[in-house]
Design an enzyme around this catalytic site. Structure first.
Site, short mmCIF file in Angstrom:
data_model
loop_
_atom_site.label_atom_id
_atom_site.label_comp_id
_atom_site.label_asym_id
_atom_site.label_seq_id
_atom_site.Cartn_x
_atom_site.Cartn_y
_atom_site.Cartn_z
N ASN A 144 29.21 69.89 33.86
CA ASN A 144 29.65 70.75 34.96
C ASN A 144 29.26 70.22 36.34
OD1 ASN A 144 26.96 71.30 34.45
ND2 ASN A 144 27.13 73.44 35.01
N GLU A 242 16.82 73.19 30.75
CA GLU A 242 17.58 73.98 31.73
C GLU A 242 18.83 74.44 31.01
OE1 GLU A 242 16.21 74.75 34.37
OE2 GLU A 242 14.98 73.11 35.10
N GLY A 244 21.63 77.89 29.63
CA GLY A 244 22.68 78.74 30.17
C GLY A 244 22.15 79.92 30.96
N CYS A 276 25.86 76.75 36.07
CA CYS A 276 24.87 77.52 35.31
C CYS A 276 24.46 78.77 36.08
CB CYS A 276 23.67 76.66 34.97
SG CYS A 276 23.02 75.78 36.38
N LYS A 448 13.40 83.43 29.83
CA LYS A 448 14.07 83.91 28.60
C LYS A 448 14.94 82.78 28.01
CE LYS A 448 15.68 87.99 30.27
NZ LYS A 448 16.07 89.40 30.31
N GLY A 451 15.75 78.86 29.52
CA GLY A 451 15.03 77.60 29.49
C GLY A 451 13.56 77.69 29.81
N GLU A 455 12.63 72.18 37.55
CA GLU A 455 12.99 70.92 38.20
C GLU A 455 12.92 71.12 39.70
OE1 GLU A 455 16.76 70.10 36.10
OE2 GLU A 455 15.70 68.46 35.12
P1 NDP Z 1 26.22 71.15 25.95
O1 NDP Z 1 24.95 71.75 25.48
O2 NDP Z 1 27.37 71.20 25.06
O3 NDP Z 1 26.03 69.62 26.32
C1 NDP Z 1 25.05 69.17 27.21
C2 NDP Z 1 24.68 67.75 26.89
O4 NDP Z 1 24.05 67.72 25.62
C3 NDP Z 1 25.87 66.80 26.78
O5 NDP Z 1 25.50 65.53 27.22
C4 NDP Z 1 26.12 66.80 25.28
O6 NDP Z 1 26.83 65.65 24.85
C5 NDP Z 1 24.71 66.79 24.76
N1 NDP Z 1 24.55 67.27 23.39
C6 NDP Z 1 25.40 68.01 22.64
N2 NDP Z 1 24.88 68.22 21.41
C7 NDP Z 1 23.67 67.59 21.37
C8 NDP Z 1 22.65 67.46 20.40
N3 NDP Z 1 22.76 68.00 19.19
N4 NDP Z 1 21.55 66.77 20.72
C9 NDP Z 1 21.39 66.23 21.95
N5 NDP Z 1 22.35 66.30 22.91
C10 NDP Z 1 23.46 67.00 22.64
O7 NDP Z 1 26.51 71.83 27.34
P2 NDP Z 1 27.78 71.64 28.27
O8 NDP Z 1 27.97 70.20 28.57
O9 NDP Z 1 28.87 72.39 27.64
O10 NDP Z 1 27.28 72.33 29.63
C11 NDP Z 1 27.43 73.64 29.88
C12 NDP Z 1 26.14 74.40 29.64
O11 NDP Z 1 25.09 73.87 30.43
C13 NDP Z 1 26.24 75.84 30.07
O12 NDP Z 1 25.63 76.64 29.13
C14 NDP Z 1 25.50 75.88 31.38
O13 NDP Z 1 25.03 77.14 31.76
C15 NDP Z 1 24.42 74.93 31.12
N6 NDP Z 1 23.85 74.44 32.36
C16 NDP Z 1 22.59 74.81 32.70
C17 NDP Z 1 22.03 74.42 33.91
C18 NDP Z 1 20.64 74.76 34.27
O14 NDP Z 1 20.08 74.06 35.11
N7 NDP Z 1 20.03 75.77 33.69
C19 NDP Z 1 22.79 73.61 34.86
C20 NDP Z 1 24.11 73.27 34.39
C21 NDP Z 1 24.60 73.67 33.17
P3 NDP Z 1 28.44 65.73 24.67
O15 NDP Z 1 29.01 65.96 26.02
O16 NDP Z 1 28.79 64.43 24.13
O17 NDP Z 1 28.71 66.88 23.73
#
Ligand code: NDP
Length: 474
Positions: A144, A242, A244, A276, A448, A451, A455
């Site tokens: 994102n 970090e 959802g 997020c 909760k 995370g 950061e």
């Molecule tokens: P995902 O959890 O699907 O993916 C995040 C990263 O993890 C990607 O690089 C993904 O690779 C990788 N990944 C997926 N499965 C695994 C695994 N089993 N082991 C290790 N790595 C893995 O999230 P999204 O990319 O869909 O991002 C959206 C989510 O992120 C939302 O829930 C959002 O709220 C959250 N988010 C939180 C933030 C925060 O700071 N709290 C900031 C931004 C987003 P691949 O792409 O290849 O699947």
């Protein structure tokens, strides 16, 4: 640097196709790295780390400063690439590239604070505490805000003297690779920053399961975060998660309604709702609900949806087909169960130019019941549920009735109301009369299911340093 992993991965011949979410066209292809590519990257990073750690922290920071300078000279090209792979409008992509450069500059400016301390001990002599890098750090990035989140993770780790292995999201690796090249051009020694492209369940899982990591920072979905946490926990590797969010925005009866509605539109529809800390639920005082929703719908109707590379587009597509399909499914379930009143949007926009992309209309649903899927889960797309509350206590109760606790905001003209709400909201960050802004000087992270760990801010170096105490007899 990237030659290494490209060669390693190319042996398997598998690639990941990066698709433009607005058109379905191919933007680029990267190696589908797995265990072997990750192991090679970790080895290279390990070999490069000692030399990097010998440099003074200020020197390391200076390299990031130079990286920021190079990135700024290429803002337009990087923004165009980011729009092509991620889908966000060019204006937002430029913001993100500049935000990334800001983060590099911030860590340059605070690099001098990476130092130990000296403690005279009256009866023993002298103690000093050395701050040492933790070694090779892992960083797993979502799609994102791929470039900004990359900078949040990589910069403090590098300034602290570590090397870093980054796993970008499969759908958005390209801008990250370019930026990593620019950081090398700025003077980062070869091997210190490794980017391994590959899917989450192969490359991501392999990185999370690497026992020699000094720290792993993960940003992504809560469900993935739990898996990652389990994998690193098995090896005792410290982790920052970090995850959802389902940020509540509380609009009080004394709020500036026009500003609040504008804040809700920006807070929800920026990045097509895929942030997020987006506004994911509006809780408005019942006495101003009609007025607020009217202004909110007027402003939402003015958003031009389309290919983010076109001028005047205010909201691009979702990043990928599964993300768009999730929103469609959620909205269909909600509307067919009679949960809430659809005020605007609610589907894929009409028109041939929307057919190949992953578009969804900016959507507002009012009167959503408390047990609706729109409130219980994280809605990662352009759908905004609006709920009314009887008073501030009721609003805070509704806001806190979520498994998430990332951000929240309160909109009021009264400082006492703002401070009461801020202290009672279960969230890692609370904004007053704004939502979303996150400068690198402030700590950021959730509570909760959103995370653990923080950061940025003054504690940003902590996970990336270990203390060694030396006591010298007088
Ligand atoms: P995902 O959890 O699907 O993916 C995040 C990263 O993890 C990607 O690089 C993904 O690779 C990788 N990944 C997926 N499965 C695994 C695994 N089993 N082991 C290790 N790595 C893995 O999230 P999204 O990319 O869909 O991002 C959206 C989510 O992120 C939302 O829930 C959002 O709220 C959250 N988010 C939180 C933030 C925060 O700071 N709290 C900031 C931004 C987003 P691949 O792409 O290849 O699947």
């Amino acid at each position: 640097m990237r030659e290494e992993y490209i060669r390693g991965s190319a042996l398997s011949g598998e690639t990941i196709r990066v698709v433009n979410p607005a058109t379905g066209g191919l933007v680029g292809e990267v190696p589908a790295g797995g265990k072997t590519a990750v192991a090679a990257a970790v080895d290279t990073a390990e070999a490069a780390q000692a030399g990097w750690a010998k440099r003074d922290p200020r020197q390391r920071g200076k390299t990031l400063g130079e990286g920021a300078r190079i990135i700024r000279t290429q803002t337009d090209a990087l923004a165009a690439l980011l729009t092509a792979e991620q889908g966000k409008p060019l204006r937002e992509a430029r913001n993100e590239i500049q935000g990334c450069a800001n983060v590099l500059e911030y860590y340059h400016s605070v690099s001098g604070s990476v130092r130990g301390e000296c403690l005279p001990l009256s009866s023993y002599g002298l103690a000093y505490v050395l701050k040492e890098p933790v070694g090779v750090c892992g960083a797993i990035i979502p799609w994102n805000m791929p470039v900004l989140i990359f900078a949040w993770k990589v910069c403090p780790a590098l300034v602290a003297g570590n090397s870093v292995v980054v796993k970008p999201a499969s759908s958005t690796p390209l801008t990250t690779l370019r930026i990593a090249e620019m950081m090398e051009a700025a003077g980062l020694p070869e091997g210190v920053l490794q980017v391994v492209t590959g899917s989450g369940d192969t490359a991501g899982a392999a990185l999370a399961a690497t026992p020699s990591l000094g720290h792993l920072s993960f940003t992504g979905d809560t469900k993935t975060g739990v898996e990652v946490s389990r994998a690193v926990g098995n090896n005792g590797v410290p982790v920052t998660l970090e995850l959802g969010g389902s940020d509540a925005m509380i609009v009080c009866r004394d709020a500036d309604i026009d500003a609040a509605a504008a804040g809700a539109v920006a807070g929800r529809f920026y990045n097509c709702g895929q942030t997020c800390t987006a506004v994911k639920r509006v809780i408005v005082d019942a006495s101003v609900k009609e007025q607020f929703t009217r202004v909110l719908c007027e402003k939402t109707a003015g958003i031009v949806v389309g290919d983010g590379s076109r001028p005047g587009v205010g909201m691009g597509p979702l990043n990928n087909a599964p993300a768009r399909d999730d929103i469609c499914r959620m909205m269909d379930a909600c509307l067919s169960a009679g949960e809430g009143t659809l005020l605007c949007g609610g589907g894929i926009p009409d028109g041939a130019h929307y057919e190949k992309g992953f578009f969804y209309e900016p959507t507002i649903v009012a009167d959503v019941p408390g047990d609706s899927v729109l409130l219980k889960t994280e809605v990662f797309g352009p759908v905004l549920p609006v709920i009314s509350a009887d008073n501030l206590d009721d609003a805070i109760r509704i806001a806190n009735a979520s498994r998430y606790g990332l951000g929240a905001s309160v909109w009021t003209r009264d400082i006492k109301t703002a401070m009461t709400a801020s202290s009672q909201l279960d969230a890692g960050i609370v904004w007053v009369n704004q939502h979303l802004r996150l400068p690198p000087d402030v700590p950021f992270g959730g509570v909760k299911a959103s995370g653990t760990g923080r950061e940025n801010g003054s504690g940003a170096f902590e996970p990336y340093l270990r203390s060694k105490t030396v006591i010298v007899k007088s």
